[in-house]
Enzyme design. Structure first.
Site, PDB file in Angstrom:
ATOM      1  N   ASP A 162      26.446  20.996  56.471  1.00 32.45           N
ATOM      2  CA  ASP A 162      27.241  22.226  56.503  1.00 32.45           C
ATOM      3  C   ASP A 162      28.728  21.880  56.426  1.00 32.45           C
ATOM      4  O   ASP A 162      29.273  21.235  57.319  1.00 32.45           O
ATOM      5  CB  ASP A 162      26.939  22.961  57.815  1.00 32.45           C
ATOM      6  CG  ASP A 162      27.598  24.324  57.892  1.00 32.45           C
ATOM      7  OD1 ASP A 162      28.302  24.713  56.938  1.00 32.45           O
ATOM      8  OD2 ASP A 162      27.402  25.000  58.921  1.00 32.45           O
ATOM      9  N   HIS A 205      21.381  33.002  59.208  1.00 30.04           N
ATOM     10  CA  HIS A 205      22.400  32.307  59.998  1.00 30.04           C
ATOM     11  C   HIS A 205      22.299  32.815  61.434  1.00 30.04           C
ATOM     12  O   HIS A 205      22.197  34.020  61.665  1.00 30.04           O
ATOM     13  CB  HIS A 205      23.792  32.624  59.444  1.00 30.04           C
ATOM     14  CG  HIS A 205      24.909  31.988  60.214  1.00 30.04           C
ATOM     15  ND1 HIS A 205      25.633  32.659  61.172  1.00 30.04           N
ATOM     16  CD2 HIS A 205      25.401  30.735  60.175  1.00 30.04           C
ATOM     17  CE1 HIS A 205      26.540  31.842  61.681  1.00 30.04           C
ATOM     18  NE2 HIS A 205      26.428  30.671  61.092  1.00 30.04           N
ATOM     19  N   GLU A 259      27.028  33.399  55.289  1.00 28.74           N
ATOM     20  CA  GLU A 259      27.314  33.835  56.658  1.00 28.74           C
ATOM     21  C   GLU A 259      28.642  34.594  56.748  1.00 28.74           C
ATOM     22  O   GLU A 259      28.856  35.355  57.683  1.00 28.74           O
ATOM     23  CB  GLU A 259      27.320  32.645  57.627  1.00 28.74           C
ATOM     24  CG  GLU A 259      28.458  31.680  57.420  1.00 28.74           C
ATOM     25  CD  GLU A 259      28.360  30.457  58.338  1.00 28.74           C
ATOM     26  OE1 GLU A 259      29.006  30.468  59.379  1.00 28.74           O
ATOM     27  OE2 GLU A 259      27.629  29.499  58.005  1.00 28.74           O
ATOM     28  N   GLU A 311      25.458  23.493  52.698  1.00 29.11           N
ATOM     29  CA  GLU A 311      25.836  24.824  53.183  1.00 29.11           C
ATOM     30  C   GLU A 311      27.338  25.066  53.058  1.00 29.11           C
ATOM     31  O   GLU A 311      28.138  24.212  53.437  1.00 29.11           O
ATOM     32  CB  GLU A 311      25.390  24.941  54.642  1.00 29.11           C
ATOM     33  CG  GLU A 311      25.715  26.261  55.312  1.00 29.11           C
ATOM     34  CD  GLU A 311      25.000  26.410  56.653  1.00 29.11           C
ATOM     35  OE1 GLU A 311      23.889  25.843  56.822  1.00 29.11           O
ATOM     36  OE2 GLU A 311      25.550  27.074  57.554  1.00 29.11           O
TER      37      GLU A 311
HETATM   38 CA    CA Z   1      27.342  27.381  58.783  1.00 31.29          CA
END
Ligand code: CA
Length: 389
Positions: free
Chosen positions: A200, A302, A252, A226
């Site tokens: 991420d 998320h 997200e 991500e």
């Molecule tokens: Ca994230």
């Protein structure tokens, strides 16, 4: 039945150690719970995404802007109330904090609807496609350490999360492309060759740097990459998705059906990660889920926040249809933060005990079966951690 009050509770404590991701270091845990009370004694709980001072600002939106629009209304008219609030706030914020604030209220109205019907939210939506969900444990946050010491730390932490029984794990990136490739290598070494891991970036790269890191992640058989780049950069996402073999995930930081329509029509994502406590609550999540599936994009929610957010997501993951379906379908996972979080572990009278379940049940957590969210927050715990907003 009428709504009598909407109250925001901002909970906060100092973390035992500072943690970081690609945008900042932080030393405090915050949660923003929303409590909706009715004239019939039924109370609903929701949660708004947004840490620190964002939570304090969102509390003002919940209590001073949204509350006057819905007090006295029937809480079961949640879709009517959603549109009443959204239409009146449209000129002042179609994304961001107004939507985060509306999300917490909407989730609480779904909790009330479930309690009135005597059904869990997943049953209210249409039933459970699964009664348990595989859980991935994220950790491997940044610290103020040099890269070589973080490499060592990530390797050990990855192995420890695997040892806890999680179905997969996720690391943070953010030191810069070269060092990030070393961190990812350490995580692969920590978990061994056949364990799923994700990375991420919290949108810290340019597209060119994201290609460099993405190629390194491909070599390591990383499952998804991500938020490699800024969420506004749809063209960059599309280029990465076309040029890299690793799955590109994100979403997200996107809001409501209109924001998601743009993201999906841009063919930006291999895996969509809607945040129910931010994008507009459960009512809007269900519309975004339908849009994702209409574009054949699988969804892995998320998840961030307290036990209220975790319970809401367990209900939604249970009610999510398989895409495209099959004898051995691709399953969504529950995102679970393995770092210190009292608001997730101690908020409820009966804790969800996700970590114990994961250890005992081969990486799976069960979905609460009680009405609504299926949870009961402890008022004494809330009083203890509540701050003035
Ligand atoms: Ca994230």
């Amino acid at each position: 039945m009428k709504i009598t009050q909407i109250k925001s509770h901002i909970l906060q404590y100092d973390l035992p150690e500072e943690l970081g991701y690609s945008q900042q270091y932080y030393a405090r845990r915050t949660a923003h719970l929303v409590e909706v009370t009715t004239d019939e004694g039924i109370t609903g709980w929701g949660e708004c995404f947004g840490p620190g001072n964002v939570a304090i600002a969102n509390k003002t939106i919940v209590e001073k802007v949204i509350q006057p629009l819905v007090v006295g209304e029937n809480p079961l008219d949640r879709d009517v109330l959603w549109h009443k609030v959204y239409n009146l706030l449209r000129d002042h914020g179609q994304k961001g904090m107004p939507l985060q604030s509306l999300s917490g209220v909407d989730i609480a109205l779904w909790d009330i609807a479930g309690k009135v019907a005597g059904l869990s939210i997943s049953q209210l939506i249409g039933g459970r496609h699964r009664t348990k969900v595989p859980v991935y444990g994220y950790g491997m946050m940044l610290r103020r350490e040099d890269a070589s010491s973080l490499v060592c730390r990530f390797k050990h932490e990855a192995a420890a999360i695997k040892e806890m029984g999680f179905a997969a794990t996720k690391m943070k990136l953010g030191l810069g492309p070269k060092d990030d490739a070393k961190l990812a290598q350490a995580v692969r070494e920590g978990v061994g060759p056949n364990f799923r891991f994700m990375a991420d970036a919290n949108h810290c790269y340019t597209t060119a740097d994201a290609f460099y890191v993405g190629r390194a992640l491909e070599e390591l058989d990383c499952y998804w990459f991500e938020e490699p780049i800024a969420p506004e950069d749809y063209d960059g996402y599309r280029e990465l998705r076309a040029g890299l073999k690793v799955n590109i995930s994100g979403g997200e930081a996107e809001f409501n059906r209109w924001g998601w329509r743009g993201l999906l029509e841009a063919r930006a994502l291999d895996i969509a990660q809607p945040e129910v406590c931010a994008l507009g609550g459960i009512s809007e999540y269900l519309r975004v889920l339908a849009l994702c599936h209409a574009h054949f994009v699988p969804v892995v929610n998320h998840v961030w926040g307290s036990a209220v957010a975790v319970a809401a997501n367990l209900q939604l993951l249970a009610a999510m249809p398989p895409l495209p379906g099959g004898l051995f379908p691709s399953e969504p996972m529950l995102e679970f933060d393995t770092t210190h979080n009292s608001f997730r572990d101690e908020l409820l009278k009966e804790p969800l005990g996700i970590q114990q379940q994961v250890k005992q049940n081969g990486g799976y957590a069960s979905v609460p079966s009680g009405p609504g969210l299926g949870i009961e927050p402890d008022p004494d715990f809330i009083r203890h951690y509540e701050i003035d907003g």
